[in-house]
Design an enzyme around this catalytic site. Structure first.
Site, PDB file in Angstrom:
ATOM      1  N   HIS A 128       0.816  -1.209   0.000  1.00  0.00           N
ATOM      2  CA  HIS A 128       0.000   0.000   0.000  1.00  0.00           C
ATOM      3  C   HIS A 128       0.851   1.261   0.000  1.00  0.00           C
ATOM      4  O   HIS A 128       0.514   2.250  -0.646  1.00  0.00           O
ATOM      5  CB  HIS A 128      -0.923  -0.005   1.224  1.00  0.00           C
TER       6      HIS A 128
ATOM      7  N   TYR B 153       4.361   0.691  -3.156  1.00  0.00           N
ATOM      8  CA  TYR B 153       4.081   0.420  -4.571  1.00  0.00           C
ATOM      9  C   TYR B 153       5.130  -0.528  -5.161  1.00  0.00           C
ATOM     10  O   TYR B 153       5.530  -0.412  -6.324  1.00  0.00           O
ATOM     11  CB  TYR B 153       4.037   1.729  -5.372  1.00  0.00           C
TER      12      TYR B 153
ATOM     13  N   GLU C 209      -2.911   4.424  12.762  1.00  0.00           N
ATOM     14  CA  GLU C 209      -3.450   5.254  11.691  1.00  0.00           C
ATOM     15  C   GLU C 209      -4.642   6.066  12.183  1.00  0.00           C
ATOM     16  O   GLU C 209      -5.591   6.327  11.436  1.00  0.00           O
ATOM     17  CB  GLU C 209      -3.793   4.397  10.479  1.00  0.00           C
ATOM     18  N   SER C 210      -4.591   6.464  13.454  1.00  0.00           N
ATOM     19  CA  SER C 210      -5.621   7.355  13.981  1.00  0.00           C
ATOM     20  C   SER C 210      -5.783   8.548  13.049  1.00  0.00           C
ATOM     21  O   SER C 210      -4.802   9.077  12.512  1.00  0.00           O
ATOM     22  CB  SER C 210      -5.240   7.838  15.380  1.00  0.00           C
TER      23      SER C 210
ATOM     24  N   HIS D 227     -10.264   2.912  -0.262  1.00  0.00           N
ATOM     25  CA  HIS D 227     -10.398   2.423   1.111  1.00  0.00           C
ATOM     26  C   HIS D 227     -11.267   1.167   1.055  1.00  0.00           C
ATOM     27  O   HIS D 227     -12.268   1.040   1.758  1.00  0.00           O
ATOM     28  CB  HIS D 227     -11.009   3.489   2.022  1.00  0.00           C
ATOM     29  N   ASN D 228     -10.841   0.238   0.205  1.00  0.00           N
ATOM     30  CA  ASN D 228     -11.653  -0.927  -0.118  1.00  0.00           C
ATOM     31  C   ASN D 228     -11.761  -1.919   1.037  1.00  0.00           C
ATOM     32  O   ASN D 228     -12.867  -2.251   1.488  1.00  0.00           O
ATOM     33  CB  ASN D 228     -11.069  -1.639  -1.339  1.00  0.00           C
ATOM     34  N   HIS D 229     -10.643  -2.411   1.489  1.00  0.00           N
ATOM     35  CA  HIS D 229     -10.671  -3.448   2.518  1.00  0.00           C
ATOM     36  C   HIS D 229     -11.261  -2.962   3.833  1.00  0.00           C
ATOM     37  O   HIS D 229     -12.089  -3.658   4.428  1.00  0.00           O
ATOM     38  CB  HIS D 229      -9.262  -4.012   2.714  1.00  0.00           C
TER      39      HIS D 229
ATOM     40  N   GLY E 160      -2.228   9.382  -8.146  1.00  0.00           N
ATOM     41  CA  GLY E 160      -3.308   8.419  -7.965  1.00  0.00           C
ATOM     42  C   GLY E 160      -2.962   7.393  -6.917  1.00  0.00           C
ATOM     43  O   GLY E 160      -2.191   7.651  -5.989  1.00  0.00           O
ATOM     44  N   ASN E 161      -3.496   6.195  -7.103  1.00  0.00           N
ATOM     45  CA  ASN E 161      -3.409   5.172  -6.072  1.00  0.00           C
ATOM     46  C   ASN E 161      -3.485   3.802  -6.731  1.00  0.00           C
ATOM     47  O   ASN E 161      -4.185   3.624  -7.727  1.00  0.00           O
ATOM     48  CB  ASN E 161      -4.569   5.373  -5.083  1.00  0.00           C
TER      49      ASN E 161
END
Length: 758
Positions: free
Chosen positions: A67, A70, A334-335, A116-118, A559-560
Site C-alpha cells: 500500500h 508500490y 493510523e488514527s 479504502h476498499n478493505h 493516484g493510487n
C-alpha cells in the site's frame, strides 16, 4: 542530542539503539506477521548492519508494504511520467500528496482519488468515512482548501446479503463524514457485479483550490526547524491498517481485522481544515504532511527523506488516547485527523496559538537535523536510528512475472453474437425498461440524496449529471468539471482497451458539460500481484492508460494502486477508475444532461457500430460477459470533445449527454427524465444496434433553435458524424414505428430498485 530531546527524555542518557535491539538476540521478530518476506527482513538487517529494534521493524514493515511502497507497481507506473504529454498547466506532478494544475486567474486546483476498499468491507461505516477524511487531508496538505468530494463505489449483486450489509454502511459513512465537513459530494458512480461480493471498492476523490503561491510540499528542510504533530490524539485504531488490510487478500477471518480500521471524527477534521487555512495564510509552515497510512512512520520518514535528510523525534511527546501503547504501536497507528508540520523556531509560538484558537491539540515532538538519520527516543533510549530514505524511497521493487489469464482467449471468443436479440417492437420496448431498471443503470437517488450536493453554494452541476461542476470565481465564472469513471467488465475482456475506455468516458463526460479536459488522476483496483494473470492485467491497463493520456494530451497528476482485491483465490474484475478534471472559463455556459426545451432538435454525434462485448445489455438480459469491448478511438474522442466545448461556448446546446453504458436508449431515458420532457425520434439503421450499442466517442445533444446550422458546421470541420434523431417534447419516449413509453412508466422503472433494498 537536541535541546528538545534533553528537555523531554528521562534522567538517564539514551543508550545506543544497537544495544536496545540486541538485548534479546534469540527472540524471534514477527516480520512475517507484519507482512514482510524473509528477504525483505534480511535487507533491513543489511541496511542497518544489525538486528532492527521493534520500532524500526514496525517502520519498515508499513513503509515497505504494498500500500505504501508500490513495490509491485513501480516498474509499470513509471510510464505515466515517461509518456506524459507536455502540459503548461501542470504545476505539481506525481510524487506529492496530490497533483496540482493551473486553471487560470492565478488559481490552482489539486485533486486525487484513493481507495479504502478493505476497511470498508470489514467495517463499512468507518471504512468509508475515513476514506473521505484521508483524501481530504491529502488535498489539505498541498495548501489547498478542499471544495468538493466524489466517490466511485462497487458492490456485489444488489440483492446479495453481503451487499445489504456493506452498502448502507458505506453510503452512511460517506455522507456522515462529508456532510459534517460541509463539503458537497458532486458525483461518482455506483456499480453492482458478482465479482465485488465480499470485496467492495470504495474510491474517494477530493478537489481543492489555492493560489499558485500557496502550494505546500511534504518536506522537512532547515536544521533546527521544529516538528509539530497537531490534530487528534494517537490511539490504537488503525494499527497496521496499511500492511494488514490493504496488502492482503480476504478470507473468512477478515472480520477479526476490525481493530485495523480507523475511526473518524469529522468535526475534528473540520476544525483541522480551518486551522490549516489560517496557518497557511500567515505563512507559518515550511513543510507539511498528513498522517494517513502508516501514521507517524510515514510522516516522519517522508518529510525527513524529502528535506535536509535528518530528524530527531521524542516519541514520548506524542499525545496518546491510550497510555498503554507501545512505541511500535504509536508508529503504526493510523488514527485519523492528524497532521505533521515543519515550523521555523521563531514561528512556533504563533503556530501553537492558532491551533489553540481552533481547539486543535498541537505538540512539538522533534526537530530537523542535518545528520541524515531519523532518530527517535522513547523513555531515554534510542529506539530508531535509520536513514529515512531507505524506508520512504528505497523499498523493494518487484518485477513480478505476468502472463494473460488462462481463460482470456475463451472469454474473448465467447461473443455476444450468439445471444438472441429482441425480435419485435414489444421486445425492444421491454429491453429499454429492463435496462432503465437494472442495478447499474437505475437511479441512484437513494444514495445521492443522502449526500449534501450544494453546501458552500458553488455547486453548478452534481449527480446524476455527466460531471460535477464547481464554481471557483464568482466574478469571472471560472470553474472546474470532474468526472470519475471505470468499467471492470471491459477491462476484464481487454485490460489495455478497458483502461483507455475508462479514461475516454471520463474525458467525454467532462467535455459534455463544455469544459476543457486538463488532467487525470486514477485509482487502479486489482487482485493479487502475486498472480501472474492479475499482474498481466495490471501491466496492460497501465500501458493502455499511459498511451491514452499521451494521445489525449492529459497528464496523470497522481493516484493510487489498490492490490489484493480478492477473496481467497478469486480476484475482482480489474477495475481502473479514472478521474478527469476540466476547466470552464465561465460556468454560466455549462451544459447539463437534461433536455429542457420543447421542440429542440435532437442530434446524435459520433459513429455507431455493432458493439456489445461487455455491454449492459448482455449483462442485464443474459448475465453474459464475453467478446471484446467497444473499439477505442481516441482521435474521435478529441474531435467530439472539440465540438461539444465549442458548441457550449457559443450557446448552441440546451442539453448534452454522453453515450456509454446502455447505449443511446439509456442516454435518452436519463436526459428525458432529468428534464421532465419526452422525445420523439426516428432510428437510423438497425433499431437494436442503434438503441443499445455501446460504441464510444458519441453523445446526444439538444440544439437550441437557430443553432442547427452552426452545429453542423462545427461537426463537419471536426469530422464528427451528426445524425438528426427527432425532437424534444411530450410526455413519452417515442420511437417512430416501434414503441412508446410514457415518462411516468420509465420513471417508475428507473427509480424503484434501490429503495426496495433500503
Amino acid at each position: 542530542m537536541s535541546a528538545l530531546a534533553a528537555e523531554q527524555t528521562a534522567a538517564e542518557p539514551p543508550v545506543d539503539s544497537v544495544a536496545v535491539a540486541e538485548r534479546t538476540p534469540d527472540q524471534r521478530q514477527p516480520y512475517a506477521e507484519l507482512g514482510m518476506t524473509e528477504e525483505e527482513y534480511r535487507r533491513v538487517r543489511q541496511i542497518l548492519g544489525r538486528r532492527p529494534t521493534a520500532a524500526e521493524l514496525a517502520i519498515y514493515s508499513v513503509m515497505w508494504s504494498e500500500h505504501c511502497s508500490y513495490k509491485s507497481s513501480k516498474v509499470h507506473l513509471r510510464q505515466f511520467g515517461e509518456k506524459a504529454p507536455k502540459s503548461d498547466a501542470l504545476l505539481v506532478g506525481m510524487g506529492e500528496n496530490a497533483g496540482v494544475v493551473d486553471v487560470g486567474r492565478g488559481l490552482a486546483v489539486t485533486f486525487k482519488v484513493e481507495s479504502h476498499n478493505h476497511p470498508s468491507y470489514v467495517e463499512p461505516y468507518q471504512g468509508a468515512a475515513t476514506g473521505v477524511g484521508g483524501i481530504v487531508r491529502d488535498i489539505l496538505s498541498m495548501g489547498a482548501r478542499p471544495i468538493a468530494v466524489m466517490d466511485s463505489l462497487r458492490f456485489g449483486p444488489a440483492d446479495a446479503p453481503d451487499t445489504q450489509r456493506v452498502l448502507p454502511g458505506v453510503v452512511a459513512g460517506i455522507s456522515g463524514y462529508g456532510n459534517s465537513l460541509g463539503l458537497p459530494n458532486i458525483g461518482g458512480e455506483t456499480v453492482f457485479d458478482p465479482c465485488y461480493e465480499k470485496n467492495p471498492l470504495v474510491n474517494a476523490l477530493c478537489v481543492g483550490v489555492m493560489r499558485h503561491e500557496d502550494i505546500k510540499r511534504a518536506h522537512a528542510p532547515g536544521p533546527g526547524n521544529k516538528v509539530i504533530l497537531f490534530g487528534a490524539a494517537t490511539g490504537p485504531d488503525g494499527i497496521g491498517g496499511a500492511s494488514v488490510l490493504a496488502s492482503a487478500t480476504f478470507d473468512e477471518e477478515s472480520q477479526a481485522k476490525r481493530p485495523s480500521v480507523q475511526v473518524g471524527d469529522p468535526f475534528m477534521e473540520k476544525l483541522l481544515i480551518e486551522c490549516c487555512m489560517e496557518l497557511y495564510r500567515e505563512d507559518l509552515v515550511v513543510g507539511i504532511q498528513d498522517l494517513g497510512a502508516a501514521g507517524v512512520s510515514c510522516a516522519t520518514t517522508e518529510l525527513a527523506a524529502a528535506g535536509t535528510g535528518g530528524m530527531h523525534i521524542v516519541l514520548d511527546a506524542v499525545p496518546l488516547r491510550d497510555a498503554t501503547l507501545r512505541p511500535e504501536e504509536i508508529l503504526m497507528s493510523e488514527s485519523q485527523e492528524r497532521m505533521m508540520a515543519v515550523v521555523e523556531p521563531g514561528k512556533v509560538d504563533r503556530f501553537l496559538q492558532i491551533c489553540a484558537k481552533w481547539e486543535i491539540p498541537a505538540t512539538v515532538i522533534g526537530e530537523v537535523t542535518d545528520t541524515g538519520r531519523l532518530v527517535m527516543t522513547w523513555r531515554g533510549e534510542v529506539i530508531v536510528d535509520i536513514p529515512p530514505g531507505t524506508a520512504a524511497d528505497e523499498g523493494p521493487v518487484y518485477e513480478r512475472p505476468y502472463e494473460p489469464p488462462a481463460d482470456l482467449a475463451s472469454l474473448q471468443a465467447d461473443t455476444p453474437g450468439r445471444l438472441a436479440r429482441p425480435a419485435t417492437a414489444e421486445d425492444l420496448r421491454n429491453t429499454v425498461l429492463w435496462l432503465a431498471a437494472s442495478p447499474n443503470l437505475s437511479s441512484k437517488t437513494w444514495i445521492t440524496s443522502q449526500y449534501d450536493r450544494y453546501v458552500l453554494g458553488n455547486t453548478v452541476l452534481a449527480m446524476p449529471e455527466d460531471a460535477g461542476v464547481i464554481r471557483l470565481d464568482e466574478e469571472s465564472g471560472l470553474g472546474v468539471a470532474i468526472s470519475l469513471d471505470g468499467n471492470g467488465r471491459y477491462t476484464r475482456l481487454d485490460p489495455y482497451a478497458g483502461a483507455q475506455l475508462a479514461l475516454s468516458e471520463a474525458y467525454r463526460n467532462v467535455a459534455a458539460t463544455g469544459a476543457r479536459p486538463l488532467a487525470v488522476t486514477n485509482c487502479l483496483n486489482f487482485g493479487s500481484p502475486e498472480d501472474p494473470g492479475v499482474m498481466w492485467q495490471f501491466a496492460r491497463a497501465v500501458e493502455g492508460l499511459a498511451d491514452a493520456c499521451q494521445a489525449l494530451g492529459v497528464p496523470v497528476t497522481g493516484g493510487n494502486v489498490s492490490f489484493y482485491n480478492q477473496t481467497d483465490d478469486q480476484p475482482i474484475n480489474p477495475t481502473p477508475v479514472v478521474g478527469v478534471l476540466g476547466v470552464h472559463d465561465d460556468v454560466r455556459r455549462r451544459v447539463g444532461m437534461a433536455f429542457p426545451g420543447e421542440g429542440h432538435l435532437l442530434v446524435l454525434l459520433g459513429e455507431t457500430r455493432e458493439e456489445f462485448g461487455g455491454s449492459e445489455w448482455a449483462h442485464v438480459v443474459y448475465g453474459h460477459l464475453g467478446g471484446l469491448p467497444p473499439l477505442v478511438d481516441l482521435a474521435a474522442e478529441r474531435a467530439l470533445a472539440s465540438v461539444l466545448i465549442a458548441a457550449a461556448r457559443e450557446g448552441l446546446l440546451s442539453g448534452a449527454h454522453d453515450i456509454s453504458d446502455g447505449g443511446l436508449s439509456q442516454a435518452l431515458v436519463e436526459s428525458c427524465l432529468r428534464g421532465g420532457l419526452g422525445c420523439r425520434i426516428t432510428l437510423p439503421g438497425d433499431p437494436f444496434v442503434t438503441l443499445f450499442s455501446e460504441s464510444v466517442a458519441r453523445a446526444v445533444v439538444a440544439v437550441r433553435p437557430g443553432g442547427e446550422a452552426r452545429l453542423a458546421k462545427l461537426c463537419e470541420a471536426a469530422g464528427v458524424p451528426a445524425t438528426q434523431l427527432g425532437r424534444v417534447g411530450g410526455d413519452s419516449f417515442i420511437v417512430e414505428g416501434l414503441f412508446s413509453i410514457p415518462l411516468h412508466e420509465l420513471r417508475e422503472a428507473h427509480e424503484r430498485l434501490l429503495p426496495s433494498y433500503a
